[in-house]
Write a protein that holds these residues in place. Sequence first.
Motif, PDB file in Angstrom:
ATOM      1  N   TYR C  70       0.754  -1.194  -0.004  1.00  0.00           N
ATOM      2  CA  TYR C  70      -0.110   0.047  -0.114  1.00  0.00           C
ATOM      3  C   TYR C  70       0.828   1.240   0.031  1.00  0.00           C
ATOM      4  O   TYR C  70       0.650   2.182  -0.753  1.00  0.00           O
ATOM      5  N   ARG C  71       1.988   0.972   0.879  1.00  0.00           N
ATOM      6  CA  ARG C  71       2.923   2.346   0.842  1.00  0.00           C
ATOM      7  C   ARG C  71       3.511   2.370  -0.605  1.00  0.00           C
ATOM      8  O   ARG C  71       3.537   3.448  -1.045  1.00  0.00           O
ATOM      9  N   ALA C  72       3.707   1.164  -1.109  1.00  0.00           N
ATOM     10  CA  ALA C  72       4.524   1.325  -2.797  1.00  0.00           C
ATOM     11  C   ALA C  72       3.222   1.717  -3.750  1.00  0.00           C
ATOM     12  O   ALA C  72       3.418   1.642  -4.754  1.00  0.00           O
ATOM     13  N   MET C  73       1.953   2.006  -3.178  1.00  0.00           N
ATOM     14  CA  MET C  73       0.931   2.641  -3.969  1.00  0.00           C
ATOM     15  C   MET C  73       0.535   1.148  -4.992  1.00  0.00           C
ATOM     16  O   MET C  73      -0.006   1.415  -6.153  1.00  0.00           O
ATOM     17  N   PHE C  75       2.081  -0.080  -7.208  1.00  0.00           N
ATOM     18  CA  PHE C  75       2.652   0.399  -8.298  1.00  0.00           C
ATOM     19  C   PHE C  75       2.725  -0.527  -9.441  1.00  0.00           C
ATOM     20  O   PHE C  75       2.381  -0.564 -10.662  1.00  0.00           O
ATOM     21  N   ARG C 133      17.686   0.322  -8.575  1.00  0.00           N
ATOM     22  CA  ARG C 133      17.619   1.637  -8.022  1.00  0.00           C
ATOM     23  C   ARG C 133      19.122   2.289  -8.228  1.00  0.00           C
ATOM     24  O   ARG C 133      20.068   1.530  -8.116  1.00  0.00           O
ATOM     25  N   PRO C 134      19.190   3.467  -8.307  1.00  0.00           N
ATOM     26  CA  PRO C 134      20.443   4.195  -8.177  1.00  0.00           C
ATOM     27  C   PRO C 134      21.407   3.641  -7.128  1.00  0.00           C
ATOM     28  O   PRO C 134      20.608   3.800  -6.068  1.00  0.00           O
ATOM     29  N   GLY C 136      22.289   0.731  -6.682  1.00  0.00           N
ATOM     30  CA  GLY C 136      22.441  -0.931  -6.632  1.00  0.00           C
ATOM     31  C   GLY C 136      22.211  -1.469  -5.222  1.00  0.00           C
ATOM     32  O   GLY C 136      21.476  -0.960  -4.450  1.00  0.00           O
ATOM     33  N   PHE C 143      18.101  -0.609   3.055  1.00  0.00           N
ATOM     34  CA  PHE C 143      17.159  -0.019   3.810  1.00  0.00           C
ATOM     35  C   PHE C 143      15.799   0.461   3.233  1.00  0.00           C
ATOM     36  O   PHE C 143      15.000   0.370   4.133  1.00  0.00           O
ATOM     37  N   TYR C 144      15.916   1.063   2.161  1.00  0.00           N
ATOM     38  CA  TYR C 144      14.750   1.682   1.695  1.00  0.00           C
ATOM     39  C   TYR C 144      14.152   0.998   0.157  1.00  0.00           C
ATOM     40  O   TYR C 144      13.056   1.486  -0.193  1.00  0.00           O
ATOM     41  N   SER C 279      -1.794   7.660  10.079  1.00  0.00           N
ATOM     42  CA  SER C 279      -1.720   7.599   8.329  1.00  0.00           C
ATOM     43  C   SER C 279      -0.334   7.748   7.913  1.00  0.00           C
ATOM     44  O   SER C 279       0.191   7.129   7.017  1.00  0.00           O
ATOM     45  N   GLN C 280       0.698   8.465   8.635  1.00  0.00           N
ATOM     46  CA  GLN C 280       1.835   8.575   8.381  1.00  0.00           C
ATOM     47  C   GLN C 280       2.820   7.790   9.052  1.00  0.00           C
ATOM     48  O   GLN C 280       3.497   6.494   8.760  1.00  0.00           O
ATOM     49  N   LEU C 283       3.324   3.613   8.487  1.00  0.00           N
ATOM     50  CA  LEU C 283       4.011   3.389   7.366  1.00  0.00           C
ATOM     51  C   LEU C 283       5.586   3.673   7.363  1.00  0.00           C
ATOM     52  O   LEU C 283       6.320   2.894   7.161  1.00  0.00           O
ATOM     53  N   ASN C 284       5.674   4.820   8.471  1.00  0.00           N
ATOM     54  CA  ASN C 284       7.001   5.376   8.374  1.00  0.00           C
ATOM     55  C   ASN C 284       7.668   4.684   9.980  1.00  0.00           C
ATOM     56  O   ASN C 284       8.949   4.758   9.939  1.00  0.00           O
TER      57      ASN C 284
END
Lengths: 564, 204, 315
Positions: C70-73, C75, C133-134, C136, C143-144, C279-280, C283-284
Amino acid sequence: MSASDNHSGASPGGPDRPAGEDPLVTPRARQGRAPDVFRPGAWLPMREYPEDEPVDFAIIGTGAGGSTLACRLAEHGFGVVALEAGPFWRPLEDFASDELEQSKLYWLDERITDGEDPIEMGRNNSGRSVGGSMVHFAMVSLRFRPEWFSARSSLGYGVDWPIPWQEMWRYYAEVEEALKIAGPVRYPWGPPRGRYPYRAHEVNAAGLVLARGCEALGIPWAPVPLATVSAPRGQSPPCVYRGFCIIGCSTNAKQSPLVTWIPRAIRAGAEIRDLAMAGRVELGPRGRVSGVHYHREGRWRFQRARNVVVAGYAVETPRLLLNSACPAFPDGLANRSGLVGKNLMVHSGHGVFGRVEEEVRWYKGPPSLALTEHWNYTDTGKDFDGGYVPMSQGPLPVEWANVLTARGIWGEDLRQRMTDYIHGAGAKIVGEVMPQERNRVTLDAEQDRFGLPVARVTFSYCDNDRRLIRHALRFQRQLLEGAGVTGLFDVEDTAHLMGTCRMGTDPVRSVTDADGRCWDIPNLWVCDGSLFPTSGAVNPSLTIQALACRAADRIRTLARRGEL
Amino acid sequence: MAESMHRFPGYDVLAKRDTPSWNPQTRRVIEERLALPPQAHGFFTEAEWRTLNAVCARILPQPPDRADPVPIAALLDQQMQQNRGDGFRQADMPPLREAWRRGLAAIEAEARLRHGAAFHALAAAQQDALLHSIQQGEVRAAEWQGLPVAHFFKARLLHDIVDAYYAHPTAWNEIGFGGPASPRGYVRMGFDRRDPWEAVERKP
Amino acid sequence: MRMLEARRGGRTGHLLDLALPLAGAVLAAPRPPPRTGREARRTDRVARHLHGGAAILALAVLADSGLEHYRAMFFNRAMYVPLAASSLTLAASLHGLLDERPLPHAARDAVYGLAAATGLVGNGFHLWNIGKRPGGFSWLNLFYGAPVGAPMALLLAGAVGLAAERVREDAAARRPRILGQPAGRLLAGLAATGLAGTSAEAALFHFRGAYHDPFMFVPVALPPVAAALLARAAAEPGRRRPRRLARWWLRLTALLGFAGVGFHAFGIHRNMGGWRNWSQNILNGPPLPAPPSFTGLALAGLAALRLLEEEGRDG
C-alpha cells in the motif's frame, strides 16, 4: 523601531498570543528558567548570573559557534552568559508550515549591500534566534577535505589554516556524535571516518535525479549527511519529511543548537539571555575587555565579564568589533591588523534547474538529500582553484517562484511555469570562493533601531570564482542532462558567510590565533564562521561547531595553565 | 488560463486544515491571511492603490472565474504596514516603503508621459509593454530619479508580489504543492509516488 | 448427520487446539508424553501446531505486505500477489488447524506450494527492485528499497504448511518423514534457518534505526540462540537436555514475536504526532506486523522438537 513596530498587526507569535507572551517582544529566558523546547509550555531551570560581577565568559551570539562554545565551556565548569539578539523559540508551538510567517527566523534588520555582486542577506544566510541561522539551515553536515586546512601549502591557493586536519577530524567526530548526524554507512570521499551515528535518510526523487545523473557520468554520489535524525533520539522524533526544514523544524527532528547544544548548556549551568542585542564591547584597564553593553527589555545594560566571546557570524561579529572602537583601538576593537571585516567570503550557490517527466514533488523531505563531492576531491580537469559540491534541491513555492522571477519571468508565463512545480528538478553547488580583502563588512551611516550603525556588506567575485562558477554550471548541465532533465536553465545564488575575522599564526595577517583568541586583546575571543581563513566548499556549520568544541578544550587547557 | 483548466482538479489544501497535516499555529497564521479583505489598505493612498492593483493584475493575472483570488495588493499593503523587508537592500535602493511609494509614483508618471492616461486605465497590452520597459530599465519619467529602475522591478516589485501570491493557499492549489505539513509530513518519496493527502495531477 | 456431529464434536477441541499454539504451547510446559500407542494422535497434534505456525506466518505476511505494498501504491500489479497468496495460506492453515482427519489435503498442499513459490519469486522481484535503483545493492537501497528477505516469510509459511501436510500424511506411521528425511530433523532445520534469516532481517532494519533503543538488540540476539539450540537438538535427537533448552528458548522467541508488536506500537507512538498521525506513522514507524514471524517460526520449531522427541525415542 522596535520588534513590535516591525511586525505590528500580524504578530508572528500568532494573533491570539497576548503581547506579554510574544517571544519577539518579551524575553522568555529569565527569572531562573528557560523554555523547554521539547515540551509545550514547560520550562528548564536556568542558572542566572549577576550583571555586576564578572562572569567567566560572556558570549555574544548563540548560533553554531556561540551555542556550542557556551555548552562546552559550561560543561568544563566555567560560568557562562550567552547573549542572543533574537527570541527563544518553542518550535512545537511557534513554528508554522508557512514561508512568510517563518521569516521571523531571519535577521531582518537592514543591512546595506554593494560591490559588483551584492549578496542577498536575510533568508539566504542569516538568523536571529537562540540557535542562530542553524534553526533554519538545510542540515547539511559535511567535513572539509583535509587538504583545505593547508590550502596554500597543499593546493597552492588561499592561505593555510592554523589547525592540522587530523585535529579537526577529532572534533568533527565529536560534533557528529552530538548532533547524531544521519549519514551513509560508507562515505565515498576523503580519509576513513567513523560511522555516522545514525543511518542516512531515504533519498527523495529530487535526490535520485542527481544520483541518476552521476551514474550516467560514472562518478560517485552519496546521500547527504544530515543533522536531522532518522530514528528517535531522546525527545526528538525521527524526521517526518515535511520539507519545511529551511524555515524551521516544527517537530524537533532537526538537530539544531536550539534542541542540542542549548538545552545541554542550560543543564550545565550556562545562562541564555534572549532578545539581548549587544551594542559595544567595553575595553577596560590593562588592555583587556571588561564586559558587554547590551540592550534588553527596553534599556541598555552592562554585563561584566572576565572574557568576552564574539560569535555573531561574519557580519555581526565585525560590526560589533568595529562599533566598539575606542581611543586604544580607533579602527575597531582588536583591529591592529586592519583585517577585521575583511576577507568576507560566501559560497557560490549557482545551480541548474529543469523539468522531468516523472512527478518529483521536491517539497517532500529535506531539501538536499543527494550530492557528489567529485569536484571537491578531484584536482585534474579544473581551470580554477578550489572545489564545489552539487546537491539536489527542493525549493518551497515562494522560493521557487523567486528563482523564476530572477530570470525575468512574470505574468501568465510565470503562472504557467509554476504549475510545473511538482516536475521540477535541479542542483545547486556549494562552491568555494577565494578570500579577497576588498570583500568586507564596514559600518554604514544608517542606524538601526538601537541607534547602532548598520553593516555595509561589500562583495565581488574574482576571476577564479567566475571560472569555478562556469565550470560548475557546465558540469551540472551534463549531470542533469544525463538524468533526463529537460529545459535546463542556470541560476545565480550564494550561500553562507565566512571570513571577516580570520584566524592564523601571524598577528599581522590574522585577527585571532587558532583558538579564536584575538591577538590584540587576550581576553577577547571570536567563535564563529568569521574565523575561516578560506571558505572550503562545504556548508560551514559542522566546521564552526568543531572549531567551537576545540576552542572550549583549548580554553580549559589554558585556564589550567593559568594562561587565560 | 481559466481556473477550469486547473492541473490539479479538485485539490484544495484547505481541506487538510483539520487533519494532522496542520498544526494549530499554522491554522492560526493561514486563517488570518485568508481573513484579509481584498480591499483593505491602510498604507497606500487611493491613487497608489489603483496603480498597485493594476500592476499586480499584470504580474500575476488571475483567472476571472477564480472563486478565491489571492488578494495580492492587500497582502502588500499589510507588508508595508508591518514594514517587513528582506533584511538587506542594495546601496542604491531606498528602504522598503519609500521604494514602493516612489516606484508606484514613477510607474504612474511613466504611463501618463507615454499614453497620457493613468496606468490602471491602460489596456492590458499597454500595461505589459510599459512594465517590460521598466524591467529593461528603459524609462523616461523624471520620477525614476534615485531609483535603480531594473533592480527595483526585479528585487522589489516582482519579488514582493510573487512572495505574497505564492504564500496563499489558492496558489498552492494551482501548483499542486502539498501545503502545510506538520505533524504529518510525507511517506512516499520516490518518483511518481504520491501520498493520499497530496494533489492528483491531471494527466493529458 | 454423522459428519455434522463429528464436526460439531470436533469444534470445541479444535478451538482449544487453535489457542494452544498461540498461548498454551508457549506458556505451559507439557510433560513429555508417555510412550503409549497414541503416537498417531500426537503426531496429528504436531501437524496442527505446524498449521498454527504457518497461520501466524501467513498473517504476518498478509499484514506486512499489505501495508508495505500500500505504501508502494501497488505500483506494480504483482504487488497484489503476496496478499492473495498469504490470504489463501492463512485460510489453508486455519483449515488445517481445525481439520481432525489424519490425512493430507490436496487443496491445502497446492496453496502451501503456491505460497512457497510466491515467496521465492517475490524475493527475486525485490532483489531486482534493489538492483535497478541508483546505487544498486547499497546499504541505502537495502534500507529503503523493496525489503530483501521479506518475501521469504511467505516461503517459510508455505514450507511449514507443507511440512504439516507431510507430517499428517505419515500420521499413521510412527515416524513421519519428509523428502526421505526424518520430519523432526528437517523441520528443525527449516525453523532454525527461518529464525536466523528473520533475525538477520531484524538486524538490518534495527541497524537502520541505529539501535537507538537497547531493546532493539533482543530480536537480533535471542532468536539465533534458539536457532542454534534447535539445530543442536536436531543433531542429537537421542538426548533430552538439548531439547529442553531449545524448547525454552523457542518459547521465549515465540513470546518475543508478540512483545515485538508492543515495542513497535510504542515506536510508532514515539514518531511525530504519535498514533494521532497514524496515516504516516503506521508506514514510517517500525512495522507492526513484522515481529510475529518469530512466533510462527518458534511454533514450527516447537513442533519439530516434539517430532525429534519421538525420533529420539525410536532411535
